[in-house]
Motif scaffolding. Structure first.
Motif, PDB file in Angstrom:
ATOM      1  N   ALA A 173       0.832  -1.210   0.000  1.00  6.57           N
ATOM      2  CA  ALA A 173       0.000   0.000   0.000  1.00  6.57           C
ATOM      3  C   ALA A 173       0.863   1.255   0.000  1.00  6.57           C
ATOM      4  N   TRP A 174       1.991   1.217   0.716  1.00  5.29           N
ATOM      5  CA  TRP A 174       2.883   2.383   0.771  1.00  5.29           C
ATOM      6  C   TRP A 174       3.481   2.687  -0.606  1.00  5.29           C
ATOM      7  N   VAL A 175       3.929   1.660  -1.328  1.00  4.02           N
ATOM      8  CA  VAL A 175       4.506   1.912  -2.654  1.00  4.02           C
ATOM      9  C   VAL A 175       3.422   2.276  -3.657  1.00  4.02           C
ATOM     10  N   GLN A 176       2.213   1.756  -3.480  1.00 13.05           N
ATOM     11  CA  GLN A 176       1.122   2.142  -4.375  1.00 13.05           C
ATOM     12  C   GLN A 176       0.759   3.607  -4.209  1.00 13.05           C
ATOM     13  N   GLU A 177       0.786   4.089  -2.983  1.00 12.35           N
ATOM     14  CA  GLU A 177       0.542   5.523  -2.754  1.00 12.35           C
ATOM     15  C   GLU A 177       1.621   6.355  -3.426  1.00 12.35           C
ATOM     16  N   ARG A 178       2.876   5.884  -3.360  1.00  7.74           N
ATOM     17  CA  ARG A 178       3.966   6.590  -4.046  1.00  7.74           C
ATOM     18  C   ARG A 178       3.764   6.578  -5.558  1.00  7.74           C
ATOM     19  N   GLU A 179       3.314   5.450  -6.076  1.00  9.51           N
ATOM     20  CA  GLU A 179       3.054   5.363  -7.519  1.00  9.51           C
ATOM     21  C   GLU A 179       2.000   6.379  -7.940  1.00  9.51           C
ATOM     22  N   ALA A 180       0.923   6.469  -7.149  1.00 11.54           N
ATOM     23  CA  ALA A 180      -0.154   7.400  -7.480  1.00 11.54           C
ATOM     24  C   ALA A 180       0.324   8.845  -7.437  1.00 11.54           C
ATOM     25  N   ARG A 181       1.258   9.116  -6.566  1.00 11.20           N
ATOM     26  CA  ARG A 181       1.748  10.488  -6.385  1.00 11.20           C
ATOM     27  C   ARG A 181       2.904  10.838  -7.315  1.00 11.20           C
ATOM     28  N   LEU A 182       3.786   9.861  -7.581  1.00 13.44           N
ATOM     29  CA  LEU A 182       5.025  10.150  -8.299  1.00 13.44           C
ATOM     30  C   LEU A 182       5.148   9.457  -9.653  1.00 13.44           C
ATOM     31  N   GLY A 183       4.253   8.536  -9.941  1.00 12.04           N
ATOM     32  CA  GLY A 183       4.359   7.796 -11.197  1.00 12.04           C
ATOM     33  C   GLY A 183       5.587   6.906 -11.219  1.00 12.04           C
ATOM     34  N   ALA A 184       6.273   6.882 -12.353  1.00 11.02           N
ATOM     35  CA  ALA A 184       7.449   6.017 -12.499  1.00 11.02           C
ATOM     36  C   ALA A 184       8.571   6.385 -11.540  1.00 11.02           C
ATOM     37  N   ALA A 185       8.585   7.634 -11.077  1.00 10.69           N
ATOM     38  CA  ALA A 185       9.639   8.083 -10.163  1.00 10.69           C
ATOM     39  C   ALA A 185       9.488   7.477  -8.767  1.00 10.69           C
ATOM     40  N   ALA A 186       8.396   6.728  -8.539  1.00 12.51           N
ATOM     41  CA  ALA A 186       8.207   6.092  -7.238  1.00 12.51           C
ATOM     42  C   ALA A 186       9.246   5.014  -6.967  1.00 12.51           C
ATOM     43  N   TYR A 187       9.832   4.473  -8.029  1.00  7.32           N
ATOM     44  CA  TYR A 187      10.837   3.410  -7.903  1.00  7.32           C
ATOM     45  C   TYR A 187      12.202   3.911  -8.362  1.00  7.32           C
ATOM     46  N   PRO A 188      13.267   3.234  -7.861  1.00 13.53           N
ATOM     47  CA  PRO A 188      13.252   2.090  -6.962  1.00 13.53           C
ATOM     48  C   PRO A 188      12.979   2.503  -5.514  1.00 13.53           C
ATOM     49  N   VAL A 189      12.709   1.501  -4.685  1.00 17.65           N
ATOM     50  CA  VAL A 189      12.621   1.696  -3.246  1.00 17.65           C
ATOM     51  C   VAL A 189      13.612   0.734  -2.589  1.00 17.65           C
ATOM     52  N   VAL A 190      13.930   1.022  -1.338  1.00 15.54           N
ATOM     53  CA  VAL A 190      14.918   0.228  -0.608  1.00 15.54           C
ATOM     54  C   VAL A 190      14.229  -0.436   0.575  1.00 15.54           C
ATOM     55  N   VAL A 191      14.463  -1.737   0.753  1.00 18.24           N
ATOM     56  CA  VAL A 191      13.950  -2.443   1.923  1.00 18.24           C
ATOM     57  C   VAL A 191      15.127  -3.116   2.618  1.00 18.24           C
ATOM     58  N   LYS A 192      15.148  -3.000   3.948  1.00 20.62           N
ATOM     59  CA  LYS A 192      16.269  -3.540   4.718  1.00 20.62           C
ATOM     60  C   LYS A 192      15.825  -3.845   6.138  1.00 20.62           C
ATOM     61  N   PRO A 193      16.549  -4.732   6.823  1.00 20.12           N
ATOM     62  CA  PRO A 193      16.223  -5.018   8.229  1.00 20.12           C
ATOM     63  C   PRO A 193      16.462  -3.787   9.100  1.00 20.12           C
ATOM     64  N   CYS A 194      15.565  -3.538  10.034  1.00 18.09           N
ATOM     65  CA  CYS A 194      15.736  -2.380  10.910  1.00 18.09           C
ATOM     66  C   CYS A 194      16.943  -2.523  11.823  1.00 18.09           C
ATOM     67  N   GLY A 195      17.320  -3.756  12.140  1.00 19.19           N
ATOM     68  CA  GLY A 195      18.448  -3.973  13.036  1.00 19.19           C
ATOM     69  C   GLY A 195      19.666  -4.537  12.349  1.00 19.19           C
ATOM     70  N   GLY A 196      19.807  -4.272  11.064  1.00 18.87           N
ATOM     71  CA  GLY A 196      20.901  -4.847  10.299  1.00 18.87           C
ATOM     72  C   GLY A 196      22.208  -4.107  10.485  1.00 18.87           C
ATOM     73  N   SER A 197      23.251  -4.660   9.874  1.00 19.49           N
ATOM     74  CA  SER A 197      24.562  -4.023   9.882  1.00 19.49           C
ATOM     75  C   SER A 197      25.356  -4.538   8.697  1.00 19.49           C
ATOM     76  N   GLY A 198      26.321  -3.728   8.259  1.00 14.91           N
ATOM     77  CA  GLY A 198      27.210  -4.161   7.193  1.00 14.91           C
ATOM     78  C   GLY A 198      26.550  -4.327   5.845  1.00 14.91           C
ATOM     79  N   GLY A 199      25.388  -3.714   5.639  1.00 16.70           N
ATOM     80  CA  GLY A 199      24.719  -3.829   4.352  1.00 16.70           C
ATOM     81  C   GLY A 199      24.000  -5.149   4.131  1.00 16.70           C
ATOM     82  N   GLU A 200      23.959  -6.013   5.149  1.00 19.52           N
ATOM     83  CA  GLU A 200      23.335  -7.323   4.992  1.00 19.52           C
ATOM     84  C   GLU A 200      21.818  -7.181   4.856  1.00 19.52           C
ATOM     85  N   GLY A 201      21.258  -7.837   3.862  1.00 20.19           N
ATOM     86  CA  GLY A 201      19.813  -7.868   3.696  1.00 20.19           C
ATOM     87  C   GLY A 201      19.216  -6.623   3.079  1.00 20.19           C
ATOM     88  N   VAL A 202      20.010  -5.814   2.376  1.00 23.25           N
ATOM     89  CA  VAL A 202      19.498  -4.609   1.729  1.00 23.25           C
ATOM     90  C   VAL A 202      19.073  -4.954   0.297  1.00 23.25           C
TER      91      VAL A 202
END
Length: 369
Positions: A182-211
């Protein structure tokens, strides 16, 4: 990736000053007499929580100054990269304390040890939370636990900046697939193609793991599902929360700092050089090298001023910080705060490039001299 060093004329490092004069250069040339007087006056040892990765440079620096070091191991479930460092550095520690689940018991073990503890500091990212808790419990100089979440949680730090009126990234914190989509769909509606890319990562990560960098809703769902089954190799913890954030376009920088009682010192500013895609991962963003900037580089003043605002917002008053920032069309925006020294060989590279080691700044702050 390799690190490109731009060697500086040491005389120019004094130009590293922000408008409010909170930036300067600490001398790393401590005489043995000065060290002896400082140790005699303060007494005791420094406890380093997880003295691994770049934390070993702090071990070397304190050992050189004659300061006893107590190793605190936050967990025996950390990755082999971290735990292996303990075995190769045991000779530097006067004692070792293994943390269970109880901060009070670990603090008591430090209090009843042979060495009086005069400071507690994290050696690497997994030790940040415990270092905050122990230093606070022992009544030592501490960043405290009230805002630890803002220094460790990749989404929490952005929320904290927003609370304090400091520019931050758009984001949502969730593990629910419907909420994320739903969050990315709202971005799509507001920004169109500029909504992407997006970044998803663990909140407690380190060293770039899981990005993950996601170019579609399908990419996002795939990334989310992979992360929810992930036990992170670095800290040994299962992913519990995800940060889904806008992709920040621009040039990425690192600002390495050291703080003492809320006064911040800039130790180095780095610029990333990145490229998109390699033959085995066409969609990946790969770091080719990091470059230490001269102190009078055009970007430095704005980056340092912004990072000092970030440090104040997240409550970092004592010790090192490794802050990653993207210089975007709307100005500097935080990528993430890391309340420890620059990782791997970063502290050594700073010394080679500027003549002053990161661990020397941090040791000076710990000893207040």
């Amino acid at each position: 990736s390799s690190i490109l060093l731009k060697f500086l004329d040491p005389s120019r490092t004094t130009a590293l000053r922000c408008p409010d004069s909170r930036l300067g250069v600490m001398s790393s040339g401590y005489s043995q007499a000065h060290v002896s007087k400082t140790v005699a006056k303060m007494g005791g040892a420094v406890a380093i929580v997880d003295p691994y990765s770049s934390g070993r440079y702090l071990v070397y620096e304190l050992h050189k100054r004659g300061i006893p070091i107590v190793c605190v191991r936050s967990s025996l479930k950390l990755g082999a990269f971290f735990l292996g460092s303990y075995e190769t550095h045991k000779q530097y520690y006067v004692s070792t304390v293994d943390h269970g689940d109880d901060v009070q018991s670990t603090a008591a073990a430090l209090l009843t040890g042979k060495e009086k503890i005069m400071a507690v500091i994290a050696g690497c990212e997994p030790g940040v939370e415990l270092a905050d808790a122990l230093s606070e419990r022992l009544g030592l100089a501490s960043n405290g636990t009230e805002l630890t979440w803002a220094r460790r949680d990749k989404a929490g730090m952005q929320d904290r900046l927003r609370e304090c009126g400091v520019p931050s990234a758009e984001q949502i914190k969730s593990t629910d697939e419907q909420e994320l989509v739903a969050w990315v769909q709202e971005r799509e509606a507001r920004l169109g193609a500029a909504a992407y890319p997006v970044v998803v990562k663990p909140c407690g990560g380190s060293g770039g793991e899981g990005v993950f960098f996601c170019a579609s809703k399908e990419d996002l769902v795939t990334a989310r599902n992979e992360l929810m089954d992930l036990t992170q190799a670095g800290n040994g913890c299962k992913v519990e929360q995800l940060a889904l954030q806008e992709f920040l376009s621009g040039t990425e920088y690192i600002v390495d700092t050291c703080s003492l009682e809320g006064e911040h010192l800039c130790c180095a500013v780095w610029r990333y050089n990145k490229r998109k895609g390699v033959p085995w991962a066409p969609k990946a963003i790969v770091t080719q090298y990091q470059e230490v900037l001269p102190s009078d580089a055009d970007e430095c003043e704005a980056l340092i001023k912004y990072v000092f605002q970030v440090l104040d917002a997240v409550g970092l008053r004592h010790g090192p910080c490794h802050t990653e920032v993207m210089m975007t069309p709307r100005g500097p925006i935080l990528v993430e705060v890391n309340a420890r020294m620059h990782g791997v060989q970063g502290p050594l590279m700073i010394e080679k490039a500027t003549g002053h080691g990161f661990a020397s700044y941090v040791s000076g702050a710990l000893l207040k001299g």
